[in-house]
Design an enzyme around this catalytic site. Structure first.
Site, PDB file in Angstrom:
ATOM      1  CG  ASP A   2      81.831  46.700  58.602  1.00 15.33           C
ATOM      2  OD1 ASP A   2      82.870  45.844  58.130  1.00 15.33           O
ATOM      3  OD2 ASP A   2      81.166  46.196  59.440  1.00 15.33           O
ATOM      4  CD1 TRP A   3      86.468  43.393  53.834  1.00 11.30           C
ATOM      5  CD2 TRP A   3      86.437  45.146  55.129  1.00 11.30           C
ATOM      6  NE1 TRP A   3      87.938  43.705  54.164  1.00 11.30           N
ATOM      7  CE2 TRP A   3      87.825  44.681  54.612  1.00 11.30           C
ATOM      8  CE3 TRP A   3      86.375  46.228  55.637  1.00 11.30           C
ATOM      9  CZ2 TRP A   3      88.883  45.536  55.152  1.00 11.30           C
ATOM     10  CZ3 TRP A   3      87.438  47.082  56.143  1.00 11.30           C
ATOM     11  CH2 TRP A   3      88.675  46.739  55.819  1.00 11.30           C
TER      12      TRP A   3
END
Length: 810
Positions: free
Chosen positions: A222-223
């Site tokens: 995930d970012w």
């Protein structure tokens, strides 16, 4: 064409490290000299937004919770194919979705993105979505593996889950998806599970996902979820996003030089990345983003949204309204003129022009006099500027945007019109926010209000911001910036100030913003409110009393249901419950439409004759509501979660959001969702799987076929009758009764379903297979999932439909 995976042996160490991190927010780097192209990904599950909000608009499909309420894998597959085409318009080859975390708590901020509280329903819909998407050459990225079931402190929280619960509930959709659809990528979550960060969780990423399940795809962070250089290498992460790198890149070079990891540790990751390139076969160069407003997409969105809407009650069959008989129609509520078509955060797209409820209902009742009344508001933050109220100093609609490479707005700016009246991003020369090199931004526009009087202005930002009116500082979010829960948890609390405007006069609005250096994403949110009339609730009640028929549209807002924070309660925002009481007292035959993505308290529920849940239905919201209210379409959705009467009743109420040391105990175990209510004898407002549509349906007969094969544990034949004078859709549901269920085990579990069409005054016979993988349960001794002997099944129309359930022995 040669395979990209054949290039592994020719890559240098530096080239390998380069490929393991994003180049920017949405693309991986290419290596032209090695013949390796870049790869672009895009949010989100209900559309393909692309890298920029300033490029072509996107189709906005119904939210994930709407897809869950459809209970129709075939229809979800249709949306998957359309979403693949949308991704191609953005030059992207991986769509970051679907979201297959479960709706563990009714106040989860991203519940609207999730399919369901139930692992079986989630798995079936996710398989259909991913298979359809990937058949069109676009990779899926199901998220978030695993235990990211709330937004509270998601970067830091540890989801502490026992083995049986983890495997039977939260891993179940991922396991089935890997084995039956093989998504080309999977996103590792922000949170830890049992104390270990998911981006470095060797047991779950390598031992289980890759080795035991045989997953051959790419694990993406995930970012900015990757937290450690060596642990992420050893723990099973394959690609760090976004770029530039936080934990790999130069740090990975150093770790190899120090002997903490070896170059050979990277080869499996590179192989998986190159395999992804082989699967998607991207064009060698990133292409410009475009948007096409396609009639066939709008038709699909309109049909899908109707199949998702859930009619919870319809006493005296007041719906549908007959357009030929309605002379005066009152359309009331904060979500009437502008409804909520989608939730906030990563799931937001720059939608094609949406059709809102007031417009759609006006079109559906062309011969009726329409009375519109707002009644109250539903927003959390000051709403955005009205479309058409702002123009650049040169007279072009919207704001003039200037971006600077300095903090103090000095130097030559990058100039562009900014086609948004509520959100701005720091973009820079490359059109990509977060790593653009620009450091500050100024928006300028001439504002012409349509109302006299005092109005409120607001600013929320990641970084400092301020707003001036005619060069006078009005809103100070610069010197007084305070950390809040907004904008993915990185933003400020909203700064507000009042200003008195005169209608028709033009004012110069200037908004200045400078970035937060420690954050990758740079966002500014700004707005101005429109004052309501005096005593708006009384005026709304009078409108209902004066009309032949009344429709009250209550609901939530992306301010409340969004990525980055959970809701504080189940209450409808603002004074909506007061509005509902007043309107129902004025006109008891009012049909209430609830425009939400999660359960809300409805203290007026028993007084209402008709309650329709519209969810966040996408860009055709208004037309779909017009279809459903007028009877042109049937609301054939069924609840994908249990709707509690009060927040205190839900399974994890006592342990959410966790302890002070950021440990979140999943104390309800396998008793998630409807299983908890059934086990503990708690009556919800509405049961999982419930909904009534416009038909009159009964289960007529059910029987089992002996000795099925090929992974099918039981095969049931079910006959359903419809006594109504119109065709109807219904969802037949199969629940397995757990043999000798212990106190921590569910009494029954959803193990099969099918949506069927039943003709007017007719019947339909259908077959439903119960798969072994759906029926199996975790065994702590053997540490595998297996089917217990002695199962029986109940076939019904909801999890609590005991009266009409047919019992079938295995």
């Amino acid at each position: 064409m040669p395979s990209y995976t054949e290039k592994l042996s020719s890559l240098s160490l530096s080239q390998k490290i380069l490929l393991l991190s994003g180049e920017n927010s949405w693309a991986t780097p290419g290596i032209p000299e090695a013949g390796i192209p870049p790869l672009k990904v895009t949010d989100g599950p209900v559309g393909a937004r692309g890298a920029s909000l300033t490029a072509g608009a996107s189709a906005c499909f119904p939210a994930g919770v709407s897809a869950g309420a459809m209970w129709n894998p075939d229809l979800v597959a249709e949306m998957g194919r359309a979403l693949a085409a949308e991704a191609k318009l953005k030059g992207a080859y991986v769509l970051l979705g679907p979201m297959i975390n479960l709706q563990r708590t009714p106040i989860g901020g991203r519940n609207f993105e999730c399919f369901s509280e139930d692992p079986h329903l989630t798995a079936e819909l996710a398989i259909a979505y991913v298979n359809a998407l990937q058949a069109e050459g676009i990779g899926a990225c199901p998220k978030h593996y695993v235990g990211n079931d709330t937004e509270y402190r998601r970067h830091d929280i540890s989801s502490n889950i026992d083995d049986a619960t983890l495997h039977d509930v939260y891993l179940h959709p991922f396991e089935r998806l890997v084995k039956e659809a093989n998504p080309w990528t999977i996103m590792a979550a922000y949170n830890a599970v049992n104390g270990v960060s998911m981006c470095s969780h060797e047991d779950l990423l390598i031992n289980l996902l890759k080795d035991q399940w045989g997953y051959d795809g790419l694990v993406i962070s995930d970012w900015r979820a990757a937290k450690d250089t060596v642990d992420c290498v050893k723990g099973g992460l394959d690609l760090e996003m976004p770029g530039p790198s936080d934990v790999w890149g130069d740090k990975l070079h150093t770790a190899i030089e120090n002997g903490d990891v070896s170059e050979s540790d990277l080869d499996d990751k590179i192989t998986r990345y190159l395999r992804l390139l082989d699967r998607v076969r991207p064009k060698p160069e990133l292409v410009p983003e475009t948007g096409v407003d396609k009639p066939e997409d709008r038709a699909l969105i309109r049909r899908a949204a109707a199949e998702a809407m859930v009619l919870l009650k319809n006493d005296d069959q007041i719906l549908p309204f007959d357009p030929a008989k309605v002379k005066k129609l009152a359309i009331i509520g904060p979500n009437a003129a502008v409804g909520q078509t989608m939730g906030g955060g990563s799931a937001t797209v720059n939608s094609h022009p949406p059709v809102h409820p007031l417009a759609g209902l006006t079109a559906a009742f062309p011969d009726s006099e329409i009375i519109h009344s707002v009644g109250c508001t539903s927003y959390r933050f000051v709403p955005t500027f009205e479309e058409g109220s702002i123009a650049t100093p040169q007279g072009v609609p919207f704001f003039l945007k200037e971006e600077f490479e300095t903090d103090d707005f000095s130097g030559e700016p990058i100039l562009s019109p900014w086609p948004n009246v509520g959100i701005a991003l720091l973009m820079g020369k490359n059109g990509d926010h977060g790593d653009s090199g620009t450091k500050s931004m100024r928006l300028t526009g001439n504002y012409t209000p349509t109302h006299n009087g005092l109005r409120q202005l607001g600013l929320v930002s990641i970084g400092r911001s301020r707003m001036m009116v005619d060069d006078e500082l009005v809103v100070d979010n610069w010197d007084n910036w305070t950390q809040g829960t907004t904008l993915f948890g990185y933003g400020s609390e909203e700064a507000r100030a009042d200003y008195t405007f005169e209608a028709g006069q033009t004012y110069k609005i200037t908004i200045e913003y400078t970035h937060a250096r420690e954050r990758g994403i740079q966002i500014l949110r700004f707005g101005i409110n429109t004052p309501l009339d005096d005593d708006p609730i009384a005026k709304a009640a009078q409108a209902a009393a004066d009309a032949d028929e009344a429709i009250l549209i209550l609901g939530s807002h992306a301010d409340w249901e969004s990525e980055g924070c959970d809701r504080e309660s189940m209450e409808l925002p603002g004074h909506q419950n007061e509005l509902a009481e007043a309107v129902l007292a004025a006109n008891p035959n009012t049909a209430i439409i609830v425009n939400v993505g999660s359960p809300v308290s409805m203290p007026w529920y028993d007084k209402a004759k008709s309650v329709l849940i519209s969810w966040f239905p996408g860009e055709e919201m208004g037309n779909t509501i017009g279809d459903v209210v007028s009877g042109a379409s049937e609301p054939s959705g069924r609840l994908p979660f249990t709707w509690p009467k009060r927040l205190e009743d839900h399974p994890c109420y006592s342990t959410y959001p966790g302890s002070d040391d950021l440990q979140m105990l999943y104390s309800e175990g396998r008793l998630c969702g409807h299983r908890w209510y059934e086990k503990n004898g708690i009556e919800p407002l509405a049961a999982f799987g419930s909904g009534i549509g416009y038909g009159d349906v009964q289960i007529d007969a059910a029987s089992a076929i002996n000795n099925p094969a090929n992974g099918v544990s039981a095969r049931l034949t079910v006959t359903v009758k419809n006594s109504a004078s119109r065709d109807t859709l219904t969802t037949v549901q199969v629940y397995a009764e757990t043999p000798n269920a212990g106190p921590s085990e569910p009494d029954r579990r959803l193990v099969g379903f099918k949506k069927v069409l039943i003709p007017a005054k007719g019947e339909t016979t259908t077959t439903i297979d119960v798969l072994e993988t759906s029926l199996a349960e975790w065994d702590n001794e053997t540490r595998v999932r297996k089917v217990r002997p002695g199962n029986s099944f109940k076939v019904g129309l909801s999890s609590a439909d005991y009266a009409s359930m047919a019992i079938v022995e295995e």
